[in-house]
Write an enzyme that holds these catalytic residues in place. Structure first.
Site, PDB file in Angstrom:
ATOM      1  N   HIS A  91      -6.648  -7.734  12.309  1.00 22.58           N
ATOM      2  CA  HIS A  91      -5.412  -6.935  12.398  1.00 22.58           C
ATOM      3  C   HIS A  91      -5.140  -6.611  13.862  1.00 22.58           C
ATOM      4  O   HIS A  91      -6.064  -6.319  14.623  1.00 22.58           O
ATOM      5  CB  HIS A  91      -5.597  -5.651  11.579  1.00 22.58           C
ATOM      6  CG  HIS A  91      -4.322  -4.888  11.322  1.00 22.58           C
ATOM      7  ND1 HIS A  91      -3.161  -5.473  10.856  1.00 22.58           N
ATOM      8  CD2 HIS A  91      -4.039  -3.554  11.436  1.00 22.58           C
ATOM      9  CE1 HIS A  91      -2.225  -4.544  10.704  1.00 22.58           C
ATOM     10  NE2 HIS A  91      -2.729  -3.381  11.054  1.00 22.58           N
TER      11      HIS A  91
ATOM     12  N   ARG B 112       1.215 -11.056   6.831  1.00 16.61           N
ATOM     13  CA  ARG B 112       1.159  -9.866   5.970  1.00 16.61           C
ATOM     14  C   ARG B 112       2.287  -8.925   6.385  1.00 16.61           C
ATOM     15  O   ARG B 112       2.203  -8.276   7.433  1.00 16.61           O
ATOM     16  CB  ARG B 112      -0.197  -9.157   6.131  1.00 16.61           C
ATOM     17  CG  ARG B 112      -1.419 -10.053   5.898  1.00 16.61           C
ATOM     18  CD  ARG B 112      -2.712  -9.249   5.944  1.00 16.61           C
ATOM     19  NE  ARG B 112      -2.887  -8.472   7.153  1.00 16.61           N
ATOM     20  CZ  ARG B 112      -3.545  -8.894   8.243  1.00 16.61           C
ATOM     21  NH1 ARG B 112      -4.110 -10.104   8.277  1.00 16.61           N
ATOM     22  NH2 ARG B 112      -3.639  -8.122   9.301  1.00 16.61           N
TER      23      ARG B 112
ATOM     24  N   LYS C  85       0.841  -1.213   0.000  1.00 17.19           N
ATOM     25  CA  LYS C  85       0.000   0.000   0.000  1.00 17.19           C
ATOM     26  C   LYS C  85       0.872   1.258   0.000  1.00 17.19           C
ATOM     27  O   LYS C  85       2.061   1.199   0.341  1.00 17.19           O
ATOM     28  CB  LYS C  85      -0.916  -0.031   1.219  1.00 17.19           C
ATOM     29  CG  LYS C  85      -0.163  -0.025   2.540  1.00 17.19           C
ATOM     30  CD  LYS C  85      -1.053  -0.465   3.693  1.00 17.19           C
ATOM     31  CE  LYS C  85      -0.302  -0.371   5.007  1.00 17.19           C
ATOM     32  NZ  LYS C  85      -1.042  -1.042   6.090  1.00 17.19           N
TER      33      LYS C  85
ATOM     34  N   ARG D 246     -11.190  -0.824  14.507  1.00 20.96           N
ATOM     35  CA  ARG D 246     -11.015  -0.062  13.268  1.00 20.96           C
ATOM     36  C   ARG D 246     -11.933  -0.739  12.254  1.00 20.96           C
ATOM     37  O   ARG D 246     -13.136  -0.745  12.438  1.00 20.96           O
ATOM     38  CB  ARG D 246      -9.522  -0.049  12.880  1.00 20.96           C
ATOM     39  CG  ARG D 246      -9.141   1.101  11.976  1.00 20.96           C
ATOM     40  CD  ARG D 246      -7.638   1.202  11.768  1.00 20.96           C
ATOM     41  NE  ARG D 246      -7.086   0.076  11.008  1.00 20.96           N
ATOM     42  CZ  ARG D 246      -5.826   0.010  10.579  1.00 20.96           C
ATOM     43  NH1 ARG D 246      -4.981   1.002  10.829  1.00 20.96           N
ATOM     44  NH2 ARG D 246      -5.396  -1.027   9.897  1.00 20.96           N
TER      45      ARG D 246
ATOM     46  N   TYR E 211      13.915  30.398   9.468  1.00 14.73           N
ATOM     47  CA  TYR E 211      12.751  31.099  10.018  1.00 14.73           C
ATOM     48  C   TYR E 211      12.725  31.052  11.550  1.00 14.73           C
ATOM     49  O   TYR E 211      12.951  30.007  12.158  1.00 14.73           O
ATOM     50  CB  TYR E 211      11.462  30.435   9.527  1.00 14.73           C
ATOM     51  CG  TYR E 211      11.170  30.649   8.063  1.00 14.73           C
ATOM     52  CD1 TYR E 211      11.012  31.932   7.532  1.00 14.73           C
ATOM     53  CD2 TYR E 211      11.020  29.562   7.211  1.00 14.73           C
ATOM     54  CE1 TYR E 211      10.729  32.122   6.183  1.00 14.73           C
ATOM     55  CE2 TYR E 211      10.736  29.737   5.864  1.00 14.73           C
ATOM     56  CZ  TYR E 211      10.590  31.027   5.363  1.00 14.73           C
ATOM     57  OH  TYR E 211      10.307  31.199   4.042  1.00 14.73           O
TER      58      TYR E 211
ATOM     59  N   CYS F  92      12.440  24.163   6.188  1.00  8.63           N
ATOM     60  CA  CYS F  92      11.523  24.976   5.383  1.00  8.63           C
ATOM     61  C   CYS F  92      10.824  24.071   4.362  1.00  8.63           C
ATOM     62  O   CYS F  92      11.052  22.866   4.328  1.00  8.63           O
ATOM     63  CB  CYS F  92      12.288  26.080   4.667  1.00  8.63           C
ATOM     64  SG  CYS F  92      13.374  27.039   5.756  1.00  8.63           S
ATOM     65  N   MET F  93       9.979  24.657   3.508  1.00  5.72           N
ATOM     66  CA  MET F  93       9.214  23.853   2.550  1.00  5.72           C
ATOM     67  C   MET F  93      10.121  23.118   1.565  1.00  5.72           C
ATOM     68  O   MET F  93       9.874  21.963   1.221  1.00  5.72           O
ATOM     69  CB  MET F  93       8.233  24.747   1.786  1.00  5.72           C
ATOM     70  CG  MET F  93       7.246  23.964   0.933  1.00  5.72           C
ATOM     71  SD  MET F  93       6.147  25.025  -0.006  1.00  5.72           S
ATOM     72  CE  MET F  93       5.251  25.854   1.299  1.00  5.72           C
ATOM     73  N   ASP F  94      11.196  23.800   1.131  1.00  5.54           N
ATOM     74  CA  ASP F  94      12.031  23.252   0.052  1.00  5.54           C
ATOM     75  C   ASP F  94      13.472  23.031   0.459  1.00  5.54           C
ATOM     76  O   ASP F  94      14.283  22.646  -0.377  1.00  5.54           O
ATOM     77  CB  ASP F  94      12.058  24.236  -1.125  1.00  5.54           C
ATOM     78  CG  ASP F  94      10.689  24.782  -1.432  1.00  5.54           C
ATOM     79  OD1 ASP F  94       9.820  23.981  -1.797  1.00  5.54           O
ATOM     80  OD2 ASP F  94      10.489  26.006  -1.264  1.00  5.54           O
TER      81      ASP F  94
HETATM   82  C1  LIG Z   1      -0.335  -2.059   6.682  1.00  2.00           C
HETATM   83  C2  LIG Z   1      -0.927  -3.334   7.049  1.00  2.00           C
HETATM   84  C3  LIG Z   1      -0.146  -4.465   7.291  1.00  2.00           C
HETATM   85  C4  LIG Z   1       1.360  -4.407   7.329  1.00  2.00           C
HETATM   86  O1  LIG Z   1       1.754  -3.828   8.542  1.00  2.00           O
HETATM   87  P1  LIG Z   1       3.313  -3.694   8.936  1.00  2.00           P
HETATM   88  O2  LIG Z   1       3.284  -3.258  10.341  1.00  2.00           O
HETATM   89  O3  LIG Z   1       3.866  -2.638   8.028  1.00  2.00           O
HETATM   90  O4  LIG Z   1       3.918  -5.009   8.697  1.00  2.00           O
HETATM   91  C5  LIG Z   1      -0.782  -5.661   7.528  1.00  2.00           C
HETATM   92  N1  LIG Z   1      -2.127  -5.753   7.543  1.00  2.00           N
HETATM   93  C6  LIG Z   1      -2.918  -4.671   7.335  1.00  2.00           C
HETATM   94  C7  LIG Z   1      -4.391  -4.821   7.387  1.00  2.00           C
HETATM   95  C8  LIG Z   1      -2.348  -3.434   7.089  1.00  2.00           C
HETATM   96  O5  LIG Z   1      -3.140  -2.377   6.898  1.00  2.00           O
END
Ligand SMILES: *Cc1c(COP(=O)(O)O)cnc(C)c1O
Length: 378
Positions: free
Chosen positions: A166, A222, A38, A134, A268, A315-317
């Site tokens: 998760h 995952r 992702k 969540r 700044y 700063c921004m850049d």
């Molecule tokens: C991002 C994510 C992961 C991976 O998590 P890490 O901590 O980066 O290994 C696994 N499962 C779900 C649902 C996620 O959103």
């Protein structure tokens, strides 16, 4: 640097990425692996990381949005892909048409997927909320989802491929919620089985649980942050202690160098004032490129063989570094963060300095920064 001579570039070592996948595969022996890609592979490049993962026998790719999954199909990825987050009315029809696995977090969402599938058999992973509050179905809503899924599967409208959840606190392995969530997950799997559904894949573990909690591996892990070489549990062990190699190095070159007298206010707000005559270097990257403003006066970079502190506000850049009395010229390479092998700061060092997590440091690297991939698959 590239032909365009960009002000800065993020160099991604795909060999390091492949190495990390193999370390994680070893830790999860017996389970399959999903490479989580992702947010443009946490800033590392979706397509390049996907190809590297497939070349290293990773059977599953995971993304958040349907658009990310379709992008992988557009570059001819034909393996299994799961995506899991969408608003109502998302393009489930395209997802099913392109053989993308979809997460379902409620009976209503499952109904939408079935309707959009228009006669095709949607591949679904049922998500249970085991305590993160969540996404996923909680309590009685889980029971409704199970009933709806059993009916849809009996009619041939869906194939339930997975049941999953998760973890909220896997980066603190002794946190009591971890064992509690695992227990709720086991009960959810039993409830599903009593409705006649025994999916091919039960999956719960992220990177931290992959490395610290074998009982949570189930059929598939995952992995995200650890695959990019960053520790998922900085309070437990560093990336090198886990045998991981940070894959991204953020580099730039000094755009300006000057001597300033003692007592000079820098950037700044003059939040830094030089205590002696010194040399300042200007790094042409700023918060508009993902260098967090919270790093002002708190982090350092690697330049000409030493750590150099960021002085004054980012700063921004651009931002300034203090080079002391070292003679350094414009154009000198700067490693903002990298693998840490030569003393350069890592994304974790920056995260510590900015009071955030390494995930935010690498995913924030913005569109003006060129990405360059190194390694066998580049
Ligand atoms: C991002 C994510 C992961 C991976 O998590 P890490 O901590 O980066 O290994 C696994 N499962 C779900 C649902 C996620 O959103």
């Amino acid at each position: 640097m590239s032909r365009h001579d960009p002000a800065a570039e993020a160099v991604v070592d795909l060999d390091a990425y492949a190495h990390n996948l193999s370390v994680l595969g070893e830790a999860a022996r017996g389970a399959r692996m999903m490479a989580v890609l992702k947010a443009d592979a946490y800033g590392h490049g979706l397509v390049e990381c996907a190809r590297t993962a497939r070349a290293n026998s990773v059977s599953w790719l995971g993304v958040t949005t349907i658009a990310e999954a379709l992008e992988l199909r557009e570059v001819a990825d034909e393996g299994r892909i799961l995506c899991w987050l969408y608003p109502p009315g998302a393009d489930f029809a395209s997802a099913v048409e392109h053989d993308i696995d979809l997460a379902a977090s409620s009976a209503a969402q499952l109904g939408e997927i079935v309707a959009a599938a228009a006669g095709r058999r949607a591949r679904v992973h049922l998500k249970v909320d085991t305590g993160m509050s969540r996404n996923g179905a909680l309590g009685a809503d889980w029971s409704h989802l199970v009933t709806a899924a059993a009916t849809a599967q009996r009619k041939g409208a869906i194939e339930v491929v997975g049941v999953w959840s998760h973890l909220a606190c896997a980066d603190e392995p002794t946190h009591p919620s971890v064992a509690a969530q695992e227990q709720v997950f086991r009960e959810a799997v039993v409830e599903l089985a009593s409705a006649g559904i025994e999916p091919e894949l039960r999956h719960l573990a992220n990177s931290a649980a992959t490395l610290t909690r074998p009982s949570a591996h189930f059929d598939l892990v995952r992995v995200g942050i650890a695959s990019y070489g960053l520790t998922p549990a900085p309070n437990v062990a560093s990336s090198s202690e886990y045998g991981l190699r940070p894959a991204m190095t953020l580099r730039a070159r000094l755009a300006h160098v000057k001597r300033v007298p003692a007592g000079s206010g820098v950037s700044y707000g003059h939040t830094h004032v030089t205590s002696a005559d010194t040399t300042l270097g200007l790094v042409p990257v700023g918060y508009g490129d993902g260098v967090l403003r919270a790093l002002s006066n708190r982090a350092s970079v690697w330049c000409a063989g030493d750590r150099r502190p960021i002085v004054g506000r980012v700063c921004m850049d651009q931002f300034m570094i203090d080079l002391g009395d070292t003679e350094i010229e414009v154009g000198e390479p700067v490693t903002l963060f990298g693998a840490g092998a030569e003393g350069d700061p890592t994304a974790q060092d920056w995260a510590d300095a900015a009071d955030t997590i390494s995930y935010e440091v690498v995913t924030r690297i913005g569109g003006r920064i060129e990405r360059r991939h190194l390694g066998a698959r580049a």
